[in-house]
Design an enzyme around this catalytic site. Structure first.
Site, PDB file in Angstrom:
ATOM      1  N   SER A  15      33.228  34.530  29.805  1.00  0.00           N
ATOM      2  CA  SER A  15      34.001  34.566  28.556  1.00  0.00           C
ATOM      3  C   SER A  15      33.713  35.798  27.703  1.00  0.00           C
ATOM      4  O   SER A  15      33.854  35.763  26.481  1.00  0.00           O
ATOM      5  CB  SER A  15      33.719  33.293  27.737  1.00  0.00           C
ATOM      6  OG  SER A  15      32.338  33.011  27.666  1.00  0.00           O
ATOM      7  N   THR A  16      33.334  36.902  28.339  1.00  0.00           N
ATOM      8  CA  THR A  16      33.054  38.118  27.576  1.00  0.00           C
ATOM      9  C   THR A  16      34.295  38.982  27.381  1.00  0.00           C
ATOM     10  O   THR A  16      34.256  39.981  26.669  1.00  0.00           O
ATOM     11  CB  THR A  16      31.958  38.957  28.255  1.00  0.00           C
ATOM     12  OG1 THR A  16      32.383  39.296  29.584  1.00  0.00           O
ATOM     13  CG2 THR A  16      30.649  38.187  28.320  1.00  0.00           C
ATOM     14  N   SER A 141      45.220  29.746  39.368  1.00  0.00           N
ATOM     15  CA  SER A 141      46.170  30.861  39.364  1.00  0.00           C
ATOM     16  C   SER A 141      47.457  30.419  40.040  1.00  0.00           C
ATOM     17  O   SER A 141      47.450  29.510  40.883  1.00  0.00           O
ATOM     18  CB  SER A 141      45.583  32.059  40.117  1.00  0.00           C
ATOM     19  OG  SER A 141      46.565  33.029  40.397  1.00  0.00           O
ATOM     20  N   TYR A 154      41.446  35.131  48.256  1.00  0.00           N
ATOM     21  CA  TYR A 154      41.497  34.727  46.849  1.00  0.00           C
ATOM     22  C   TYR A 154      42.380  33.493  46.669  1.00  0.00           C
ATOM     23  O   TYR A 154      41.993  32.511  46.029  1.00  0.00           O
ATOM     24  CB  TYR A 154      42.030  35.885  46.007  1.00  0.00           C
ATOM     25  CG  TYR A 154      42.368  35.529  44.579  1.00  0.00           C
ATOM     26  CD1 TYR A 154      41.356  35.336  43.637  1.00  0.00           C
ATOM     27  CD2 TYR A 154      43.695  35.401  44.163  1.00  0.00           C
ATOM     28  CE1 TYR A 154      41.673  35.019  42.320  1.00  0.00           C
ATOM     29  CE2 TYR A 154      44.013  35.094  42.864  1.00  0.00           C
ATOM     30  CZ  TYR A 154      43.003  34.908  41.934  1.00  0.00           C
ATOM     31  OH  TYR A 154      43.315  34.589  40.639  1.00  0.00           O
TER      32      TYR A 154
END
Length: 264
Positions: A15-16, A141, A154
């Protein structure tokens, strides 16, 4: 709708920046105490300073940990052993030819994108169930449903997150704890901005314009015909974490702008 998460403690992994930071901001604005997670002291401290300036009075904590291994998850749990809200946002992505994607790469993606969420849910769900209230959200996603040929490794991990979330929702059924997935589509994230940096400098076009061009070239089924903002994705996550979303569990909620051409 007034979303009030006062008294709740939320952990948002990775969460940066980008979507993770936007989610942390939305939760903090709703009154939650937020634990920010990053892999370095510098990035995590910067994120805390940024949020503190944007959300005056926010109660923020930091937890430095790399979630690509079991030991990294254990390190994070030493900061956050008991939370009400868990947002599994940590993940890695990148295009690679299937033939050239070796076992080591598959394992790296699996550990970061899937097992980090498995380990955190296994550790934190019991406390939520005991309290009779909790929220777990996996940031998946649209690639979970629309597997990209150039990022099969992915896409597989994102699909696995949907199965994991659905299974956990059933596992804690009737407990007052909900588990859901949120599926962003093309988003104007920090990663997208970094990818488009040279193009912005070369053409003078804005990130929003390049985002729209990318969507129309690569995701022409998009209904909104543009990339989403990180705030638009965060809005869905904050709602799913709210008390108002108590009847939503086991769901795969798309914030993909209609990219996935499906009516269910």
């Amino acid at each position: 709708m007034n979303i009030d998460l006062t008294g709740k403690v939320a952990l948002v992994t990775a969460s940066t920046g980008g979507i993770g930071l936007a989610i942390a901001k939305g939760l903090a604005q709703s009154g939650a105490q937020v634990i920010l997670n990053g892999r370095s002291e510098a990035s995590t401290h910067k994120a805390k300073e940024t949020l503190a300036s944007r959300v005056p009075g926010a109660r923020l904590h930091t937890a430095i940990a790399d979630l690509s291994s079991a030991s990294g998850v254990d390190a994070l749990l030493s900061y956050a052993a008991d939370v009400d809200i868990l947002v599994n946002n940590a993940g890695i992505y990148g295009p690679q030819d299937f033939y050239a994607t070796d076992d080591e790469t598959w394992e790296k993606y699996w550990q970061t994108n899937v097992m980090s969420g498995v380990r955190l849910a296994r550790a934190l769900l019991p406390g939520m169930v005991k309290k009779g209230w909790g929220r777990v959200v996996f940031i998946s996603s649209e690639s979970a449903l629309n597997i990209p040929a150039d990022m099969i490794h992915y896409g597989v991990t994102k699909t696995a997150q949907l199965s994991l979330a659905r299974g956990l929702a059933k596992f804690v059924a009737g407990s007052g704890v909900t588990v859901n997935s949120v599926l962003p589509g093309p988003t104007l994230s920090d990663g997208f901005a970094a990818m488009m940096k040279d193009e912005m400098e070369k053409t003078g076009k804005s990130l929003e314009t390049l985002g729209k061009e990318f969507v129309m070239a690569n995701r022409p089924s998009s209904v909104i015909q543009r990339a989403a903002t990180v705030e638009e994705v965060a809005n869905m996550v904050v709602y799913v974490c709210s008390t108002q979303a108590s009847a939503t569990s086991g769901a795969s909620l798309r914030v993909d702008g209609g990219v996935v051409d499906d009516i269910v």
